[in-house]
Design an enzyme around this catalytic site. Structure first.
Site, mmCIF file in Angstrom:
data_model
loop_
_atom_site.group_PDB
_atom_site.id
_atom_site.type_symbol
_atom_site.label_atom_id
_atom_site.label_comp_id
_atom_site.label_asym_id
_atom_site.label_seq_id
_atom_site.Cartn_x
_atom_site.Cartn_y
_atom_site.Cartn_z
ATOM 1 N N ASN A 151 0.800 -1.229 0.000
ATOM 2 C CA ASN A 151 0.000 0.000 0.000
ATOM 3 C C ASN A 151 0.832 1.278 0.000
ATOM 4 O OD1 ASN A 151 0.325 -1.413 2.595
ATOM 5 N ND2 ASN A 151 -0.394 0.500 3.483
ATOM 6 N N GLN A 179 -5.193 -3.750 -1.793
ATOM 7 C CA GLN A 179 -4.822 -2.711 -2.768
ATOM 8 C C GLN A 179 -4.935 -3.209 -4.214
ATOM 9 O OE1 GLN A 179 -4.094 0.494 -2.334
ATOM 10 N NE2 GLN A 179 -4.117 0.481 -0.110
ATOM 11 N N SER A 199 -11.277 -5.158 0.340
ATOM 12 C CA SER A 199 -12.029 -4.097 1.012
ATOM 13 C C SER A 199 -12.703 -3.206 -0.023
ATOM 14 C CB SER A 199 -11.049 -3.285 1.861
ATOM 15 O OG SER A 199 -11.709 -2.190 2.438
ATOM 16 N N ALA A 200 -14.015 -2.981 0.139
ATOM 17 C CA ALA A 200 -14.802 -2.273 -0.884
ATOM 18 C C ALA A 200 -14.354 -0.835 -1.121
ATOM 19 C CB ALA A 200 -16.282 -2.296 -0.486
ATOM 20 N N THR A 237 -26.260 -9.483 11.642
ATOM 21 C CA THR A 237 -27.112 -9.091 10.511
ATOM 22 C C THR A 237 -26.272 -8.436 9.421
ATOM 23 O OG1 THR A 237 -28.956 -8.826 12.008
ATOM 24 C CG2 THR A 237 -29.131 -7.689 9.884
ATOM 25 N N CYS A 324 -3.416 4.810 7.733
ATOM 26 C CA CYS A 324 -3.583 4.448 9.130
ATOM 27 C C CYS A 324 -2.412 4.956 9.951
ATOM 28 C CB CYS A 324 -3.685 2.933 9.283
ATOM 29 S SG CYS A 324 -4.809 2.217 8.117
HETATM 30 N N1 PLP Z 1 -4.520 -4.000 3.955
HETATM 31 C C1 PLP Z 1 -3.989 -3.076 3.141
HETATM 32 C C2 PLP Z 1 -2.883 -3.456 2.212
HETATM 33 C C3 PLP Z 1 -4.478 -1.759 3.153
HETATM 34 O O1 PLP Z 1 -3.948 -0.841 2.345
HETATM 35 C C4 PLP Z 1 -5.530 -1.438 4.058
HETATM 36 C C5 PLP Z 1 -6.022 -0.047 4.160
HETATM 37 O O2 PLP Z 1 -5.268 0.917 4.008
HETATM 38 C C6 PLP Z 1 -6.054 -2.454 4.868
HETATM 39 C C7 PLP Z 1 -5.528 -3.723 4.797
HETATM 40 C C8 PLP Z 1 -7.194 -2.185 5.811
HETATM 41 O O3 PLP Z 1 -8.395 -2.107 5.084
HETATM 42 P P1 PLP Z 1 -9.716 -1.396 5.713
HETATM 43 O O4 PLP Z 1 -9.462 0.071 5.645
HETATM 44 O O5 PLP Z 1 -10.820 -1.809 4.795
HETATM 45 O O6 PLP Z 1 -9.887 -1.919 7.068
#
Ligand code: PLP
Length: 375
Positions: A151, A179, A199-200, A237, A324
């Site tokens: 990422n 990614q 992840s959507a 749910t 993050c």
């Molecule tokens: N894994 C990778 C490689 C990511 O880039 C991210 C988010 O930046 C995640 C996991 C976490 O995904 P989510 O934001 O949907 O929890």
């Protein structure tokens, strides 16, 4: 107020309008609980089934191998802890040092429970090669987890080859494809993986929805206990609207994959050639097999945080590392793992272009960088 230029598509993406439209009925009129037996629950139930089939078709899986989650973090947590903690015997896990924290912290949780984890160091170009994996994997390795695309630097890992090595050694294989899905071709059978996280919101779907692919026959602990949702493995749910939006967004991205890739690659080359001819001193991090549109750039001697804030003042959104990590001014663990020197690591920014960016955006980013570096 300057026009917003969003160039942080690796952090999150703008929602696909068709996906949003597809979600609406399930938020307002079709709000029935999909688990109920009455007629009013039929549409949401059918929508979940259709979404599962659409998503499965996009990654070459069977519908019953798709488990809906709340996003990438949950999928990674579930895959890593749910598979390994199933064993009373404390088998080992092998992962890489430049995974997302969703994987790294899940692995730390395993270690706290006495399950050993080895963290592979990637090459300076940002790859986990077959040779690297062979140094770390042993007959005690139960799970190998390597991300499909990084990422921060965008490098795409040789998952098919790594997976073959893992299987030869009797290890299951998980890949964090958060990614990659919706941006480059992903086929679970071609890759050979046992589990895959997505992840959507990274592929123009809504936030709070994701999925974990679990190969048919693979045993994993339930993520949550309660109702019988998700084949009895993830109680709660379902987020019907989110799941429907996720399926439509993924299908739209996959249908236009080649076109989007070509378009985003063109924007990327434009930015690179502008930078090349500008006299601005920079280094591009990571090898050449990368996600389209993701540029990790180091400006030696500069401060990545300061660049981010200067660009922000002109309405441009970029990142210094993973989203993050944005409150953390420490050099990112990814740049450390590829042994980038401090001078380059502190001056690193990530520009991630997407299908909604334009040539004008690229020109504005370049103009803003030119101002910062006064060339
Ligand atoms: N894994 C990778 C490689 C990511 O880039 C991210 C988010 O930046 C995640 C996991 C976490 O995904 P989510 O934001 O949907 O929890």
């Amino acid at each position: 107020m300057s026009k917003l230029i969003y160039a942080d598509n690796a952090a999150t993406t703008q929602m696909d309008v068709a996906a949003f439209e597809a979600m609406k009925p399930f938020l307002i009129n079709e709000y029935g609980n999909a688990s109920q037996p009455y007629a009013f629950a039929r549409k949401p139930k059918k929508a979940l089934q259709d979404a599962r089939e659409m998503i499965a078709a996009c990654i070459g899986a069977a519908p019953e191998e798709i488990f809906f989650t709340s996003g990438g973090t949950e999928s990674d947590n579930w895959a890593i802890k749910g598979s390994t903690l199933l064993n009373a015997h404390k088998y080992a896990t092998v992962t890489s040092a430049f995974e997302h924290h969703a994987v790294l912290h899940s692995c730390k949780a395993l270690e706290q429970r006495g399950y050993p984890v080895a963290y592979m160091r990637p090459s300076r170009e940002g790859y986990i090669t077959v040779e690297i994996l062979k140094e770390y994997i042993t007959s005690q390795t139960y799970l190998t987890s390597v991300m499909l695309a990084n990422n921060e630097i965008g490098t795409v890992q040789p998952i098919k080859e790594l997976c073959a090595v893992a299987h030869e050694n009797g290890s299951f294989f998980h890949t964090d494809a958060v990614q990659a899905v919706g941006h480059i071709p992903v086929d679970v059978h071609d890759l050979g993986v046992d589990m895959l996280s997505a992840s959507a919101h990274k592929f123009n779907g809504p936030k709070g929805a994701g999925f974990l692919y679990i190969r048919g026959g693979l045993k994993i602990m339930s993520y949550s206990d309660g109702g019988a949702q998700e084949f009895g493995l993830r109680a709660g749910t379902e987020n019907v609207a989110g799941i429907v939006g996720m399926a439509v967004a993924l299908k739209n991205n996959c249908d236009a994959l080649e076109e989007n890739t070509r378009y985003v690659a063109r924007l990327e080359s434009k930015l690179v050639s502008l930078l090349e001819s500008s006299g601005i001193k920079y280094v591009r991090n990571g090898g050449t097999n990368r996600l389209p549109g993701l540029l990790s750039l180091s400006f030696p001697g500069a401060d990545g945080e300061a660049i981010l804030h200067r660009l922000d003042l002109t309405g441009i959104c970029i990142s210094t590392g993973s989203a993050c990590n944005s409150k953390n001014t420490e050099v990112s663990h990814v740049l450390r793992a590829i042994k980038l020197n401090d001078n380059c690591a502190k001056g690193a920014i990530r520009i991630s272009l997407g299908k909604n960016n334009t040539e004008e955006d690229v020109e504005a980013i370049f103009a803003a960088l030119t101002k910062i570096f006064r060339v």
